[in-house]
Scaffold this motif. Structure first.
Motif, PDB file in Angstrom:
ATOM      1  N   ARG A 295       0.646  -1.237  -0.056  1.00 20.11           N
ATOM      2  CA  ARG A 295      -0.112  -0.007  -0.161  1.00 20.11           C
ATOM      3  C   ARG A 295       0.782   1.061  -0.034  1.00 20.11           C
ATOM      4  O   ARG A 295       0.477   2.109  -0.805  1.00 20.11           O
ATOM      5  N   PHE A 296       1.933   1.181   0.785  1.00 18.35           N
ATOM      6  CA  PHE A 296       2.807   2.569   0.741  1.00 18.35           C
ATOM      7  C   PHE A 296       3.479   2.538  -0.678  1.00 18.35           C
ATOM      8  O   PHE A 296       3.540   3.698  -1.075  1.00 18.35           O
ATOM      9  N   SER A 297       3.919   1.328  -1.316  1.00 19.98           N
ATOM     10  CA  SER A 297       4.360   1.579  -2.625  1.00 19.98           C
ATOM     11  C   SER A 297       3.353   2.301  -3.649  1.00 19.98           C
ATOM     12  O   SER A 297       3.780   2.846  -4.464  1.00 19.98           O
ATOM     13  N   ALA A 298       2.199   1.490  -3.642  1.00 20.10           N
ATOM     14  CA  ALA A 298       1.283   2.114  -4.544  1.00 20.10           C
ATOM     15  C   ALA A 298       0.940   3.491  -4.358  1.00 20.10           C
ATOM     16  O   ALA A 298       0.651   4.146  -5.276  1.00 20.10           O
ATOM     17  N   LYS A 299       0.806   4.012  -3.229  1.00 19.13           N
ATOM     18  CA  LYS A 299       0.532   5.275  -2.975  1.00 19.13           C
ATOM     19  C   LYS A 299       1.642   6.357  -3.336  1.00 19.13           C
ATOM     20  O   LYS A 299       1.521   7.326  -4.094  1.00 19.13           O
ATOM     21  N   GLU A 300       3.076   5.868  -3.311  1.00 17.71           N
ATOM     22  CA  GLU A 300       4.034   6.708  -3.795  1.00 17.71           C
ATOM     23  C   GLU A 300       4.069   6.553  -5.169  1.00 17.71           C
ATOM     24  O   GLU A 300       4.532   7.532  -5.871  1.00 17.71           O
ATOM     25  N   ALA A 301       3.851   5.397  -5.814  1.00 16.29           N
ATOM     26  CA  ALA A 301       3.590   5.378  -7.255  1.00 16.29           C
ATOM     27  C   ALA A 301       2.470   6.198  -7.976  1.00 16.29           C
ATOM     28  O   ALA A 301       2.685   7.101  -8.987  1.00 16.29           O
ATOM     29  N   PHE A 302       1.456   6.265  -7.279  1.00 22.47           N
ATOM     30  CA  PHE A 302       0.294   6.934  -7.738  1.00 22.47           C
ATOM     31  C   PHE A 302       0.708   8.519  -7.617  1.00 22.47           C
ATOM     32  O   PHE A 302       0.528   9.209  -8.713  1.00 22.47           O
ATOM     33  N   SER A 303       1.250   8.826  -6.500  1.00 21.58           N
ATOM     34  CA  SER A 303       1.499  10.220  -6.344  1.00 21.58           C
ATOM     35  C   SER A 303       2.591  10.761  -7.543  1.00 21.58           C
ATOM     36  O   SER A 303       2.629  12.079  -7.883  1.00 21.58           O
ATOM     37  N   LYS A 304       3.536   9.724  -7.729  1.00 22.97           N
ATOM     38  CA  LYS A 304       4.379  10.100  -9.018  1.00 22.97           C
ATOM     39  C   LYS A 304       3.610  10.211 -10.362  1.00 22.97           C
ATOM     40  O   LYS A 304       3.928  11.188 -11.307  1.00 22.97           O
TER      41      LYS A 304
ATOM     42  N   ARG B 116       2.152  16.004  -1.677  1.00 28.71           N
ATOM     43  CA  ARG B 116       1.773  17.167  -1.290  1.00 28.71           C
ATOM     44  C   ARG B 116       0.227  17.529  -1.756  1.00 28.71           C
ATOM     45  O   ARG B 116      -0.276  16.802  -2.598  1.00 28.71           O
ATOM     46  N   MET B 117      -0.150  18.454  -1.095  1.00 29.55           N
ATOM     47  CA  MET B 117      -1.785  18.569  -1.193  1.00 29.55           C
ATOM     48  C   MET B 117      -2.062  18.658  -2.473  1.00 29.55           C
ATOM     49  O   MET B 117      -1.356  19.467  -3.450  1.00 29.55           O
ATOM     50  N   PRO B 118      -3.234  18.150  -3.056  1.00 30.70           N
ATOM     51  CA  PRO B 118      -4.312  17.216  -2.165  1.00 30.70           C
ATOM     52  C   PRO B 118      -3.774  15.924  -2.084  1.00 30.70           C
ATOM     53  O   PRO B 118      -4.593  15.235  -1.319  1.00 30.70           O
ATOM     54  N   MET B 119      -2.585  15.544  -2.386  1.00 32.54           N
ATOM     55  CA  MET B 119      -2.339  14.048  -2.283  1.00 32.54           C
ATOM     56  C   MET B 119      -1.675  13.765  -0.848  1.00 32.54           C
ATOM     57  O   MET B 119      -0.776  14.549  -0.292  1.00 32.54           O
ATOM     58  N   THR B 120      -2.412  13.091  -0.269  1.00 37.80           N
ATOM     59  CA  THR B 120      -2.156  12.639   1.132  1.00 37.80           C
ATOM     60  C   THR B 120      -2.120  11.022   1.286  1.00 37.80           C
ATOM     61  O   THR B 120      -2.820  10.358   0.489  1.00 37.80           O
ATOM     62  N   TRP B 121      -1.379  10.375   2.136  1.00 32.32           N
ATOM     63  CA  TRP B 121      -1.323   9.011   2.384  1.00 32.32           C
ATOM     64  C   TRP B 121      -2.875   8.540   2.586  1.00 32.32           C
ATOM     65  O   TRP B 121      -3.281   7.312   2.020  1.00 32.32           O
ATOM     66  N   ARG B 122      -3.585   9.069   3.312  1.00 32.39           N
ATOM     67  CA  ARG B 122      -5.080   8.620   3.813  1.00 32.39           C
ATOM     68  C   ARG B 122      -6.199   9.077   2.588  1.00 32.39           C
ATOM     69  O   ARG B 122      -7.153   8.570   2.747  1.00 32.39           O
ATOM     70  N   SER B 123      -5.813  10.012   1.756  1.00 33.18           N
ATOM     71  CA  SER B 123      -6.764  10.602   0.615  1.00 33.18           C
ATOM     72  C   SER B 123      -6.855   9.420  -0.427  1.00 33.18           C
ATOM     73  O   SER B 123      -7.676   9.346  -1.374  1.00 33.18           O
ATOM     74  N   CYS B 124      -5.652   8.465  -0.615  1.00 35.56           N
ATOM     75  CA  CYS B 124      -5.724   7.459  -1.681  1.00 35.56           C
ATOM     76  C   CYS B 124      -5.470   6.252  -1.024  1.00 35.56           C
ATOM     77  O   CYS B 124      -4.915   5.919   0.029  1.00 35.56           O
TER      78      CYS B 124
ATOM     79  N   PRO C 194      -6.144  -5.002  -7.987  1.00 35.91           N
ATOM     80  CA  PRO C 194      -5.995  -3.906  -7.094  1.00 35.91           C
ATOM     81  C   PRO C 194      -6.896  -2.780  -7.756  1.00 35.91           C
ATOM     82  O   PRO C 194      -6.599  -2.779  -9.052  1.00 35.91           O
ATOM     83  N   LEU C 195      -7.211  -1.830  -7.174  1.00 36.14           N
ATOM     84  CA  LEU C 195      -7.999  -0.631  -7.535  1.00 36.14           C
ATOM     85  C   LEU C 195      -7.527   0.557  -6.568  1.00 36.14           C
ATOM     86  O   LEU C 195      -7.646   0.564  -5.249  1.00 36.14           O
ATOM     87  N   ILE C 196      -7.324   1.716  -7.241  1.00 36.02           N
ATOM     88  CA  ILE C 196      -7.283   3.074  -6.361  1.00 36.02           C
ATOM     89  C   ILE C 196      -8.646   3.748  -6.263  1.00 36.02           C
ATOM     90  O   ILE C 196      -9.625   3.848  -7.041  1.00 36.02           O
ATOM     91  N   VAL C 197      -8.992   3.924  -4.996  1.00 37.52           N
ATOM     92  CA  VAL C 197     -10.073   4.682  -4.543  1.00 37.52           C
ATOM     93  C   VAL C 197      -9.461   6.058  -3.817  1.00 37.52           C
ATOM     94  O   VAL C 197      -8.740   5.887  -2.895  1.00 37.52           O
ATOM     95  N   LEU C 198     -10.008   7.189  -4.257  1.00 42.07           N
ATOM     96  CA  LEU C 198      -9.587   8.399  -3.895  1.00 42.07           C
ATOM     97  C   LEU C 198     -10.698   9.031  -2.966  1.00 42.07           C
ATOM     98  O   LEU C 198     -11.833   8.864  -3.035  1.00 42.07           O
ATOM     99  N   HIS C 199     -10.308   9.936  -2.057  1.00 43.75           N
ATOM    100  CA  HIS C 199     -11.257  10.736  -1.172  1.00 43.75           C
ATOM    101  C   HIS C 199     -10.967  11.999  -0.951  1.00 43.75           C
ATOM    102  O   HIS C 199      -9.678  12.548  -1.261  1.00 43.75           O
ATOM    103  N   GLY C 200     -11.858  12.907  -0.749  1.00 44.77           N
ATOM    104  CA  GLY C 200     -11.754  14.479  -0.301  1.00 44.77           C
ATOM    105  C   GLY C 200     -11.339  15.171  -1.420  1.00 44.77           C
ATOM    106  O   GLY C 200     -11.704  14.706  -2.571  1.00 44.77           O
ATOM    107  N   ASP C 201     -10.350  16.136  -1.089  1.00 44.88           N
ATOM    108  CA  ASP C 201     -10.227  17.093  -2.252  1.00 44.88           C
ATOM    109  C   ASP C 201      -9.048  16.421  -3.460  1.00 44.88           C
ATOM    110  O   ASP C 201      -9.189  16.623  -4.610  1.00 44.88           O
ATOM    111  N   LEU C 202      -8.279  15.218  -2.950  1.00 41.86           N
ATOM    112  CA  LEU C 202      -7.790  14.388  -4.043  1.00 41.86           C
ATOM    113  C   LEU C 202      -8.592  13.911  -5.131  1.00 41.86           C
ATOM    114  O   LEU C 202      -8.705  14.003  -6.285  1.00 41.86           O
ATOM    115  N   LYS C 203      -9.905  13.401  -4.627  1.00 42.51           N
ATOM    116  CA  LYS C 203     -10.865  12.882  -5.545  1.00 42.51           C
ATOM    117  C   LYS C 203     -11.417  13.877  -6.398  1.00 42.51           C
ATOM    118  O   LYS C 203     -11.648  13.672  -7.692  1.00 42.51           O
ATOM    119  N   THR C 204     -11.901  14.870  -5.795  1.00 40.58           N
ATOM    120  CA  THR C 204     -12.404  16.132  -6.348  1.00 40.58           C
ATOM    121  C   THR C 204     -11.422  16.881  -7.651  1.00 40.58           C
ATOM    122  O   THR C 204     -11.819  16.809  -8.663  1.00 40.58           O
TER     123      THR C 204
END
Length: 147
Positions: free
Chosen positions: A57-66, A73-81, A91-101
């Motif tokens: 999960r750590f790795s996938a979130k890092e890859a997604f941020s790249k 950095r905002m709106p990308m946060t660990w818990r918004s992804c 596997p599937l990416i589900v986004l939340h909050g400002d990152l989803k918007t």
């Protein structure tokens, strides 16, 4: 059209060392509530299984941020992804909050794959769009390039 790609490899031993130092606080920082519940279940069976889950999960979130060109950095946060799985296991990416918007406003779609081996977890993310990005910072179609 490809908007961005990201890849990450994570040393599970480093994740374990951080977890041993920081405990549940580290896990709560990285995982959403739903991911945390899965981590608890897997860890209860076998600690190493939980650590591998956390590392993927750590790795996938890092890859997604790249792939979206932001890094952590905002709106990308660990818990918004959130990285979840379809019933098939995909596997599937589900986004939340400002990152989803933000992501939806760009008209983006993400694809992720994760894997782990004894010492390493790795992931690869492709983000695509059906047209030019709405965000003027990325008018060239490539994150990080000025117009």
């Amino acid at each position: 059209m490809i908007y961005g790609i990201g890849t990450d490899i994570c040393d599970i031993r480093r994740v374990e060392a951080t977890w041993q130092r920081q405990g549940e606080r580290f896990v709560r920082k990285v995982l959403t509530d739903a991911e945390f519940a899965v981590w608890q279940t897997r860890s209860a069976r076998w600690t190493q299984r939980g650590l591998r889950y956390l590392a993927t999960r750590f790795s996938a979130k890092e890859a997604f941020s790249k792939a979206i060109g932001m890094g952590m950095r905002m709106p990308m946060t660990w818990r918004s992804c959130e990285i979840t799985n379809l019933p098939s296991g995909q596997p599937l990416i589900v986004l939340h909050g400002d990152l989803k918007t933000w992501f939806e406003a760009q008209g983006l779609r993400a694809h992720v794959t994760v894997t782990d081996e004894t010492d390493y977890a790795a992931s690869f993310v492709v983000v695509e769009t059906s047209g030019p990005p709405a965000d003027a910072r990325f008018a060239s179609g490539r994150p990080g390039e000025d117009t």
